[in-house]
Structure formats: C-alpha cells, structure tokens
Design a protein around this motif. Structure first.
Motif, mmCIF file in Angstrom:
data_model
loop_
_atom_site.group_PDB
_atom_site.id
_atom_site.type_symbol
_atom_site.label_atom_id
_atom_site.label_comp_id
_atom_site.label_asym_id
_atom_site.label_seq_id
_atom_site.Cartn_x
_atom_site.Cartn_y
_atom_site.Cartn_z
ATOM 1 N N GLU A 1 9.158 11.204 1.057
ATOM 2 C CA GLU A 1 9.651 12.279 -0.183
ATOM 3 C C GLU A 1 8.896 12.610 -1.256
ATOM 4 O O GLU A 1 9.098 13.674 -1.943
ATOM 5 N N VAL A 2 8.231 11.838 -1.865
ATOM 6 C CA VAL A 2 7.072 12.332 -2.732
ATOM 7 C C VAL A 2 6.367 13.072 -2.444
ATOM 8 O O VAL A 2 5.800 14.184 -3.297
ATOM 9 N N SER B 1 -0.671 0.110 -14.250
ATOM 10 C CA SER B 1 0.768 1.256 -13.894
ATOM 11 C C SER B 1 1.269 1.863 -12.401
ATOM 12 O O SER B 1 1.555 2.319 -12.330
ATOM 13 N N ALA B 2 -0.280 1.882 -11.570
ATOM 14 C CA ALA B 2 0.176 2.285 -10.399
ATOM 15 C C ALA B 2 0.623 0.814 -9.207
ATOM 16 O O ALA B 2 0.413 1.051 -7.802
ATOM 17 N N PHE B 3 0.251 -0.546 -9.544
ATOM 18 C CA PHE B 3 0.038 -1.417 -9.456
ATOM 19 C C PHE B 3 1.543 -2.048 -8.221
ATOM 20 O O PHE B 3 2.822 -1.538 -8.508
ATOM 21 N N PRO B 4 1.693 -2.271 -7.050
ATOM 22 C CA PRO B 4 3.004 -2.103 -6.270
ATOM 23 C C PRO B 4 3.939 -3.136 -6.981
ATOM 24 O O PRO B 4 3.256 -4.526 -7.256
ATOM 25 N N THR B 5 5.227 -3.246 -6.976
ATOM 26 C CA THR B 5 5.729 -4.149 -7.152
ATOM 27 C C THR B 5 5.450 -6.068 -6.481
ATOM 28 O O THR B 5 5.889 -6.599 -6.669
ATOM 29 N N ILE C 1 0.653 -1.250 -0.049
ATOM 30 C CA ILE C 1 -0.351 0.127 -0.061
ATOM 31 C C ILE C 1 0.758 1.086 -0.037
ATOM 32 O O ILE C 1 0.447 2.385 -1.123
ATOM 33 N N ILE C 2 1.666 1.207 0.500
ATOM 34 C CA ILE C 2 2.711 2.282 0.807
ATOM 35 C C ILE C 2 3.097 2.612 -0.891
ATOM 36 O O ILE C 2 3.137 3.908 -1.045
ATOM 37 N N GLU C 3 3.314 1.202 -1.443
ATOM 38 C CA GLU C 3 4.817 1.724 -2.521
ATOM 39 C C GLU C 3 3.558 2.472 -3.649
ATOM 40 O O GLU C 3 3.846 3.395 -4.327
ATOM 41 N N HIS C 4 2.294 1.537 -3.837
ATOM 42 C CA HIS C 4 1.039 1.681 -4.413
ATOM 43 C C HIS C 4 1.025 3.720 -4.384
ATOM 44 O O HIS C 4 1.193 4.412 -5.089
ATOM 45 N N LEU C 5 0.950 3.986 -3.152
ATOM 46 C CA LEU C 5 0.994 5.214 -2.589
ATOM 47 C C LEU C 5 1.826 6.118 -3.052
ATOM 48 O O LEU C 5 1.500 7.259 -3.617
ATOM 49 N N SER C 6 3.072 6.123 -3.272
ATOM 50 C CA SER C 6 3.925 6.806 -3.461
ATOM 51 C C SER C 6 3.623 6.903 -5.261
ATOM 52 O O SER C 6 4.524 7.797 -5.137
ATOM 53 N N HIS D 1 -7.130 9.787 -2.336
ATOM 54 C CA HIS D 1 -7.061 8.663 -2.836
ATOM 55 C C HIS D 1 -6.162 8.082 -0.902
ATOM 56 O O HIS D 1 -6.473 6.545 -0.548
ATOM 57 N N GLU D 2 -5.369 8.530 -0.570
ATOM 58 C CA GLU D 2 -4.948 7.848 0.284
ATOM 59 C C GLU D 2 -5.465 7.876 2.016
ATOM 60 O O GLU D 2 -5.011 6.538 2.624
ATOM 61 N N TRP D 3 -6.356 8.493 1.888
ATOM 62 C CA TRP D 3 -7.937 8.882 2.726
ATOM 63 C C TRP D 3 -8.273 6.892 2.604
ATOM 64 O O TRP D 3 -8.719 6.720 3.439
ATOM 65 N N GLY D 4 -8.752 7.097 0.888
ATOM 66 C CA GLY D 4 -9.338 5.158 0.367
ATOM 67 C C GLY D 4 -8.757 4.019 0.529
ATOM 68 O O GLY D 4 -8.722 3.271 2.103
ATOM 69 N N HIS D 5 -7.251 4.011 1.050
ATOM 70 C CA HIS D 5 -6.239 3.034 1.476
ATOM 71 C C HIS D 5 -6.141 2.974 3.355
ATOM 72 O O HIS D 5 -5.470 2.376 3.493
#
Length: 176
Positions: free
Chosen positions: A117-118, A99-103, A43-48, A159-163
């Motif tokens: 940072e972002v 394109s927004a999927f976390p690895t 989730i953190i990676e996706h948010l970034s 978007h962050e709120w949803g996560h």
C-alpha cells in the motif's frame, strides 16, 4: 539514472525484496543475522516506516515551493548513488533513527500488505514529480546528504536494496 527509469528501478528492487523474503518459510521468519538483529517481519515493518517518511518528506517539499515547469528529463537529478558513494555511505553499516525502528508488533502478512500500500502511494508521486521542477526542492537526509524530491524517491529503492542484502545475510547465516 534518468527520471523515466525510476519506476522500473522501484519495481525491480521490490521484486528482489519479495524473492529474498520468499527464502524464509513461516517457521523461519523469526531468524535474524545476529542476536538482537531484525528479523524479516521487522525489516518489512521498517521499510514501510521509512517509505512513509519519504512520502511525507516529498509531500513537504512539493507543498513548500511554487510550482515551476519541469526541467528537461536529462537535467532532472535523480540518482543518489554518486552522492552516497562520495560521502562513503555505500556498503557501510548504518544505524536507523529511532523514528524508523520497527515495533516488532506487525505480523508478517500484515507488514507485506502495508508495504504494498505504501509503495502504491510512493509511486503515485511520480506524475507530480515528472510535471514540475524538482532539482531545487531539497532537504537534508539523516545521513547528512542533501536530496531533492526525485532523489528522495530513489532513496526508497536504494534503502530497500540494503535490506535485501541483509535478508540474504540472514539466510546465509542460517543455511548451515
């Protein structure tokens, strides 16, 4: 919401995100809401990733038009909630674009550093947005709504709120 409330809203949602993440100990960061669901590190990676995409989109909007003086603050459209509600997008599950999927390869702590940072780069756009007309700087969001440059910025926090809610659901599922 008015423009001057954007930064406090971003900060509030980030504090809520960090509090939701604090509910997971190091040994629980692999937990997900359901089989195949994202865990806190993902989730953190996706948010970034999404926030970087928002920064790129705002940059594209800002570079594509002549600079005109800002609208008065009370006429600067900022809030995305009414748009999303009108389209039936609030409170409904959504599928992230590939394109927004976390690895899944970003370590939790590294993800938190990248996220901070972002967010700093996103907030650095605030003075640019304050100084110029933004209502006409519009592009289509993947969910099918037209957002202006300020609304793209607010979208990051929404978007962050949803996560944040997703993290709370994960916690609840695994609280016994």
């Amino acid at each position: 919401m008015i423009f001057s409330e954007l930064e406090p809203f971003l900060d509030k949602k980030r504090r809520e995100l960090l509090a939701a993440l604090d509910a997971f100990g190091p040994e629980e960061r692999h937990l997900s809401e359901y089989e195949g669901g994202w865990n806190p590190a993902q989730i953190i990676e996706h948010l970034s990733i999404v926030e970087e995409q928002v920064i790129a989109e705002i940059g594209r909007l800002l570079s594509g038009e002549a600079v005109r003086p800002s609208e008065p603050e009370d006429r600067k459209r900022v809030d995305v909630m009414a748009l999303f509600e009108q389209k039936g997008l609030l409170g409904t599950p959504k599928t992230s674009p590939p394109s927004a999927f976390p690895t899944g390869k970003v370590a939790y702590e590294d993800g938190l550093e990248r996220l901070a940072e972002v967010r700093g780069r996103l907030k650095a756009l605030l003075p640019l947005l304050a100084a110029r007309e933004t209502n006409s700087l519009v592009s289509r969001h993947p969910l099918g709504v037209e957002l202006n440059a300020c609304q793209w910025l607010q979208f990051s926090a929404v978007h962050e709120w949803g996560h944040i809610h997703q993290l709370k659901r994960i916690r609840k599922v695994h609280s016994g």
